[in-house]
Design an enzyme around this catalytic site. Structure first.
Site, short mmCIF file in Angstrom:
data_model
loop_
_atom_site.label_atom_id
_atom_site.label_comp_id
_atom_site.label_asym_id
_atom_site.label_seq_id
_atom_site.Cartn_x
_atom_site.Cartn_y
_atom_site.Cartn_z
N HIS A 29 0.85 -1.19 0.00
CA HIS A 29 0.00 0.00 0.00
C HIS A 29 0.88 1.25 0.00
O HIS A 29 2.03 1.19 0.40
CB HIS A 29 -0.80 0.09 1.31
CG HIS A 29 -1.65 -1.07 1.64
ND1 HIS A 29 -3.02 -1.07 1.50
CD2 HIS A 29 -1.34 -2.29 2.17
CE1 HIS A 29 -3.52 -2.22 1.91
NE2 HIS A 29 -2.52 -2.98 2.32
N THR A 31 0.54 5.06 2.05
CA THR A 31 -0.25 5.56 3.18
C THR A 31 -1.29 6.59 2.74
O THR A 31 -2.36 6.68 3.34
CB THR A 31 0.67 6.20 4.24
OG1 THR A 31 1.56 7.11 3.58
CG2 THR A 31 1.47 5.14 4.97
N GLU A 94 2.48 -0.87 4.62
CA GLU A 94 2.17 0.51 4.24
C GLU A 94 3.47 1.23 3.91
O GLU A 94 4.41 1.23 4.71
CB GLU A 94 1.46 1.24 5.39
CG GLU A 94 0.00 0.84 5.59
CD GLU A 94 -0.95 1.49 4.56
OE1 GLU A 94 -0.48 2.29 3.72
OE2 GLU A 94 -2.15 1.16 4.61
ZN LIG Z 1 -4.06 0.63 0.64
#
Ligand SMILES: [Zn+2]
Length: 244
Positions: A29, A31, A94
């Site tokens: 991901h 953030t 993240e």
């Molecule tokens: Zn995400």
């Protein structure tokens, strides 16, 4: 083996993985917040009900927020290879970046080096296969666009992390061409075979996620000949990874 330096910042947002517990997927991901401090605060806020196992700052600092054995709340409603709710089976990482909302920018080298080292560690710890290393937008294409088109998937693949087959010269020659009905059916079959969950009538959503990851020059969700060829290349790499 060099030990990774990982700092602790425990988040209260986690639960049991469920039975039988298995970990065989990495979800990457960004953030999407103004800075790392804001992201850490939110991922540790009990009211937010979101978290991840790890966070990697732009300077390469790695934080552990949730222990691997627990289910972190990072992927949300998600689907890959016909399986839903991937928090049960995945590790969420993240990667600090303001994202499309706050000023999307390239991921610095120090950060990508740390991401690489963390991924290597997790891949060897849990034997995670390369076709199950994905971006959030791959598993939630209708809601998410992270880690986004600037994320260096080719660089990670060169380091042995995830799939990114080298595009063949045919790919460029196909630019601008359309596809026929037969090619379209085959391309959509490739998309599903790679792992994308495709909703009938909304194929463009999954196609755009595929393009963002594997042909990041344009992610308009249109199935042109270039996208169809790229799908075949990635599907072949996936089949190869599954056999290995
Ligand atoms: Zn995400």
């Amino acid at each position: 083996m060099t030990l990774l330096e990982i700092a602790d910042r425990p988040s209260p947002n986690h639960a049991r993985r469920g039975e039988p517990a298995r970990i065989d997927m990495l979800v990457l991901h960004y953030t999407g917040m103004a800075n790392a401090a804001a992201a850490l605060d939110r991922l540790c806020d009990p009211a937010a009900r979101v978290s991840a196992h790890y966070l990697v700052e732009e300077n390469g600092t790695i934080w552990q927020l949730v222990s691997d054995e627990r289910r972190a709340f990072h992927a949300g409603r998600s689907c890959w290879a016909g399986e839903n709710d991937l928090n049960h089976v995945s590790i969420g990482i993240e990667i600090v970046n303001p994202g499309h909302e706050w000023g999307y920018r390239p991921f610095p080298e120090e950060q990508m080096t740390a991401v690489e080292r963390l991924c290597h560690e997790l891949i060897s710890r849990y034997s995670i296969p390369s076709h199950r290393i994905v971006g959030h937008s791959d598993v939630a294409p209708d809601r998410k666009s992270d880690p986004g088109e600037l994320f260096d998937w080719p660089g990670l693949a060169r380091a042995g992390i995830g799939l990114w087959p080298q595009p063949a010269p045919d790919l460029v020659r196909s630019r601008g061409r359309g596809v026929g009905v037969v090619e379209r059916a085959a391309a959509l079959a490739d998309l599903a075979r790679i792992g994308y969950c495709v909703t009938v009538g909304e194929e463009a959503v999954a196609l755009a996620a595929f393009q963002r990851r594997f042909r990041p020059e344009r992610w308009d969700g249109r199935l042109d000949a270039e996208t169809a060829l790229r799908l075949a290349e990635v599907r072949a790499a996936c089949d190869h990874a599954r056999q290995g």
